[in-house]
Each structure stands twice: as C-alpha cells, then as structure tokens.
Write an enzyme that holds these catalytic residues in place. Structure first.
Site, PDB file in Angstrom:
ATOM      1  N   GLU A 170      39.504  34.457 130.973  1.00 33.01           N
ATOM      2  CA  GLU A 170      40.611  34.741 131.894  1.00 33.01           C
ATOM      3  C   GLU A 170      40.100  35.177 133.271  1.00 33.01           C
ATOM      4  O   GLU A 170      40.674  34.821 134.297  1.00 33.01           O
ATOM      5  CB  GLU A 170      41.538  35.786 131.272  1.00 33.01           C
ATOM      6  CG  GLU A 170      42.203  35.240 130.022  1.00 33.01           C
ATOM      7  CD  GLU A 170      43.152  36.228 129.372  1.00 33.01           C
ATOM      8  OE1 GLU A 170      42.655  37.201 128.776  1.00 33.01           O
ATOM      9  OE2 GLU A 170      44.370  36.041 129.469  1.00 33.01           O
TER      10      GLU A 170
ATOM     11  N   GLU B 292      41.928  35.589 120.612  1.00 30.21           N
ATOM     12  CA  GLU B 292      43.120  36.450 120.548  1.00 30.21           C
ATOM     13  C   GLU B 292      44.024  36.207 119.342  1.00 30.21           C
ATOM     14  O   GLU B 292      44.351  37.164 118.626  1.00 30.21           O
ATOM     15  CB  GLU B 292      43.926  36.352 121.850  1.00 30.21           C
ATOM     16  CG  GLU B 292      43.321  37.106 123.021  1.00 30.21           C
ATOM     17  CD  GLU B 292      42.322  36.294 123.829  1.00 30.21           C
ATOM     18  OE1 GLU B 292      41.864  35.242 123.332  1.00 30.21           O
ATOM     19  OE2 GLU B 292      42.014  36.693 124.951  1.00 30.21           O
TER      20      GLU B 292
HETATM   21  N1  COA Z   1      33.979  44.535 122.302  1.00 30.08           N
HETATM   22  C1  COA Z   1      33.113  45.551 122.088  1.00 30.08           C
HETATM   23  N2  COA Z   1      31.818  45.352 121.762  1.00 30.08           N
HETATM   24  C2  COA Z   1      31.393  44.074 121.647  1.00 30.08           C
HETATM   25  C3  COA Z   1      32.244  42.983 121.859  1.00 30.08           C
HETATM   26  C4  COA Z   1      33.596  43.253 122.210  1.00 30.08           C
HETATM   27  N3  COA Z   1      34.477  42.271 122.449  1.00 30.08           N
HETATM   28  N4  COA Z   1      31.558  41.844 121.669  1.00 30.08           N
HETATM   29  C5  COA Z   1      30.310  42.220 121.347  1.00 30.08           C
HETATM   30  N5  COA Z   1      30.204  43.566 121.320  1.00 30.08           N
HETATM   31  C6  COA Z   1      29.037  44.377 121.026  1.00 30.08           C
HETATM   32  C7  COA Z   1      28.753  44.395 119.527  1.00 30.08           C
HETATM   33  O1  COA Z   1      29.527  45.401 118.899  1.00 30.08           O
HETATM   34  C8  COA Z   1      27.275  44.698 119.526  1.00 30.08           C
HETATM   35  O2  COA Z   1      27.106  46.082 119.749  1.00 30.08           O
HETATM   36  P1  COA Z   1      25.984  46.914 118.884  1.00 30.08           P
HETATM   37  O3  COA Z   1      24.674  46.281 119.237  1.00 30.08           O
HETATM   38  O4  COA Z   1      26.141  48.311 119.401  1.00 30.08           O
HETATM   39  O5  COA Z   1      26.350  46.738 117.461  1.00 30.08           O
HETATM   40  C9  COA Z   1      26.749  43.981 120.755  1.00 30.08           C
HETATM   41  O6  COA Z   1      27.883  43.755 121.586  1.00 30.08           O
HETATM   42  C10 COA Z   1      26.144  42.629 120.436  1.00 30.08           C
HETATM   43  O7  COA Z   1      27.100  41.880 119.692  1.00 30.08           O
HETATM   44  P2  COA Z   1      26.789  41.256 118.241  1.00 30.08           P
HETATM   45  O8  COA Z   1      28.099  41.055 117.545  1.00 30.08           O
HETATM   46  O9  COA Z   1      25.746  42.045 117.549  1.00 30.08           O
HETATM   47  O10 COA Z   1      26.166  39.858 118.677  1.00 30.08           O
HETATM   48  P3  COA Z   1      26.231  38.506 117.842  1.00 30.08           P
HETATM   49  O11 COA Z   1      25.321  37.568 118.529  1.00 30.08           O
HETATM   50  O12 COA Z   1      26.019  38.749 116.402  1.00 30.08           O
HETATM   51  O13 COA Z   1      27.767  37.985 118.029  1.00 30.08           O
HETATM   52  C11 COA Z   1      29.773  37.510 119.236  1.00 30.08           C
HETATM   53  C12 COA Z   1      28.233  37.710 119.312  1.00 30.08           C
HETATM   54  C13 COA Z   1      30.299  37.336 120.652  1.00 30.08           C
HETATM   55  C14 COA Z   1      30.078  36.260 118.401  1.00 30.08           C
HETATM   56  C15 COA Z   1      30.415  38.735 118.562  1.00 30.08           C
HETATM   57  O14 COA Z   1      29.898  39.902 119.194  1.00 30.08           O
HETATM   58  C16 COA Z   1      31.902  38.764 118.646  1.00 30.08           C
HETATM   59  O15 COA Z   1      32.572  38.057 117.925  1.00 30.08           O
HETATM   60  N6  COA Z   1      32.436  39.613 119.532  1.00 30.08           N
HETATM   61  C17 COA Z   1      33.857  39.828 119.639  1.00 30.08           C
HETATM   62  C18 COA Z   1      34.533  38.738 120.455  1.00 30.08           C
HETATM   63  C19 COA Z   1      35.999  39.030 120.550  1.00 30.08           C
HETATM   64  O16 COA Z   1      36.732  38.922 119.592  1.00 30.08           O
HETATM   65  N7  COA Z   1      36.441  39.468 121.730  1.00 30.08           N
HETATM   66  C20 COA Z   1      37.787  39.914 121.954  1.00 30.08           C
HETATM   67  C21 COA Z   1      38.571  38.850 122.599  1.00 30.08           C
HETATM   68  S1  COA Z   1      40.260  39.341 122.782  1.00 30.08           S
END
Ligand code: COA
Length: 238
Positions: free
Chosen positions: A115, A135
């Site tokens: 966005e 979302e």
């Molecule tokens: N909000 C808060 N923290 C987030 C985040 C988010 N949207 N996305 C990633 N992080 C944090 C993780 O908690 C992690 O923190 P930590 O190291 O303290 O545990 C760090 O960023 C790295 O992320 P991680 O999940 O370990 O990396 P990954 O390579 O395994 O996965 C993603 C990457 C992007 C696939 C996964 O982090 C994810 O699905 N994130 C959420 C995406 C999402 O749903 N966003 C909201 C959209 S409305």
C-alpha cells in the site's frame, strides 16, 4: 538527516530519501512508524527544496512486511482507532502529495508495504521482491487505500485474484501485471531509483507537479472532466 526511531529521512540536493527502518522486524509498519511517516510526508509536501521523494526499506530482506502483527488489534477501542485515523490521515496525505514519489522495492513487500508502494507514482522492484496481501487470511482487508489503489494499477480482476486468493507475486509477475514499472538487479535498485529521481528533479518542478496531478487526479474523472483538468493545469503553466 533526521533520525526517527522507525524511519530515516535524508535530503540530498533536491531528493528526499525515506528509509523504513525496522529491519529486525522486516520493516513492519507500526504505530510509531505511522506517526513518524506522517511528519516525513508533511516535510516532503511542504519543503520547497524537495522535488522528488524516494522510498526504500532498510536491511537485506524486506521493503516492508506489512502491519506490525505484534500491535494487531491493540488500539484501545475501534472508536479511538477511527479517531486517530481521522486526525492523522496518513494515506490521504500520501496520496495528496503533488511531487513525484518513487518506491524502490526489495524482498518482502506485503500488506501495508504494497500500500505504501501504491501511494508512490513509480515502482522499481529488485529481482528478489515478493508481493502479497495477507489481510484476508488475517480476517481483515487492506485499509491503507490498497483496495482502491491496487485495482487502479492492475485492474479489478487481477487485484481481486491477488487479494482473495492471497497468492504472492514474484518481481517478474508483478511487472507483467503492471504492479511495478521495472525490475532491476538487487545491486542496482537504489542507483536506478536515484538516477530516475535525479532526472525528474532537473525538470521544472511546477510542470512536473502539474503532470502528476493531471494523471493521478484525472484517473478518477470522466474523460471530459479529465480534459478540463488538463486544460486548467496547462493554462496555469503559461
Ligand atoms: N509484524 C511484526 N513482526 C514481523 C512481521 C510483521 N508483519 N513480519 C516479520 N516480523 C518479524 C518476525 O516476528 C521476526 O522477528 P523475530 O526475529 O524477533 O522473531 C522477524 O521479523 C523476521 O521474520 P521471520 O518470520 O523470522 O522471517 P521468515 O523469513 O521466516 O518469514 C515472512 C518472513 C514475511 C514470510 C513472515 O515474517 C511473515 O509472514 N510475516 C507476516 C506478514 C504479514 O502477515 N503481515 C501483515 C500484513 S497485514
């Protein structure tokens, strides 16, 4: 250079660089980032020295992984959430800026990350960029303008497929679907964005602003109204 907690704001000549700066959380968009971005956007809008804004993400892995899930639904109440949004309409401010904004996108570009990119006028992606809208899987919908800006960029059916199915796009597919203007090697992402920004910044800023407004405001108008808008903007330059 102004350092906030979650954003780095730098001015170089007539360019403003905005770096989302929470790499430990993949630059997830939290309340603090919202408040700091609001100030930064105001600076870009009001500072006559700034001609073009460039948005990017800190760290190797993400432009922005969407809303901060640790703050998810943590507003004191829906009423307070609505009030804050009304008082501080960051997305309205973003879309109202009449200066060109460029997004340099790498790694994860999810949810509010897309966005933010859609509030920019030109999107460059590196080959490793991945785009997704998580979302609906979380029981919410994009609420930073994405439900309106995405279909304006890629068309309703493709936006709906992306949103409803939750399918992610790689950089090439994002390019094929018109979500990004260009795909470049990761190492060249920032230099390409900078080169483009510098080129635009050399042009007359009023003409550039009028050109942006003619297109962005015109997209919401009928052809007749758009042509009138174009005429008014063209006349204002004479
Ligand atoms: N909000 C808060 N923290 C987030 C985040 C988010 N949207 N996305 C990633 N992080 C944090 C993780 O908690 C992690 O923190 P930590 O190291 O303290 O545990 C760090 O960023 C790295 O992320 P991680 O999940 O370990 O990396 P990954 O390579 O395994 O996965 C993603 C990457 C992007 C696939 C996964 O982090 C994810 O699905 N994130 C959420 C995406 C999402 O749903 N966003 C909201 C959209 S409305």
């Amino acid at each position: 250079m102004s350092n906030f907690d979650t954003v780095i704001y730098e001015k170089k000549n007539s360019l403003a660089y905005v770096t989302l700066n929470r790499p430990q959380a993949l630059n997830a968009y939290n309340v603090r980032m919202r408040d700091e971005l609001y100030q930064v956007l105001g600076a870009i809008r009001d500072d006559p020295e700034v001609r073009v804004g460039v948005f990017r993400g800190a760290g190797a892995r993400a432009f922005c992984a969407g809303a901060d899930l640790s703050e998810f639904l943590s507003a004191p109440s829906p009423v307070v959430a609505r009030q804050v949004r009304w008082e501080r309409d960051i997305w309205g401010l973003f879309l109202s800026i009449a200066k060109p904004l460029i997004a340099a996108l790498h790694g994860y570009v999810l949810g509010s990350g897309i966005e933010i990119a859609l509030c920019c006028d030109i999107r460059l992606a590196s080959e490793d960029a991945q785009f997704g809208l998580p979302e609906p899987a979380l029981g919410i919908i994009p609420a930073a303008g994405g439900s309106q800006t995405l279909p304006r960029v890629m068309g309703g059916a493709r936006a709906l497929e992306m949103l409803l199915s939750g399918r992610w796009l790689g950089a090439e597919e994002a390019y094929n679907l018109k979500l990004v203007n260009r795909v470049v090697p990761r190492k060249k992402l920032i230099t390409e964005a900078e080169r483009l920004a510098e080129k635009i910044a050399r042009f007359d800023p009023t003409a550039v602003s009028c050109a942006k407004q003619a297109v962005t405001r015109g997209l919401d108008l009928s052809l007749g109204e758009g042509l009138e808008l174009e005429g008014r903007l063209a006349a204002s330059l004479l």
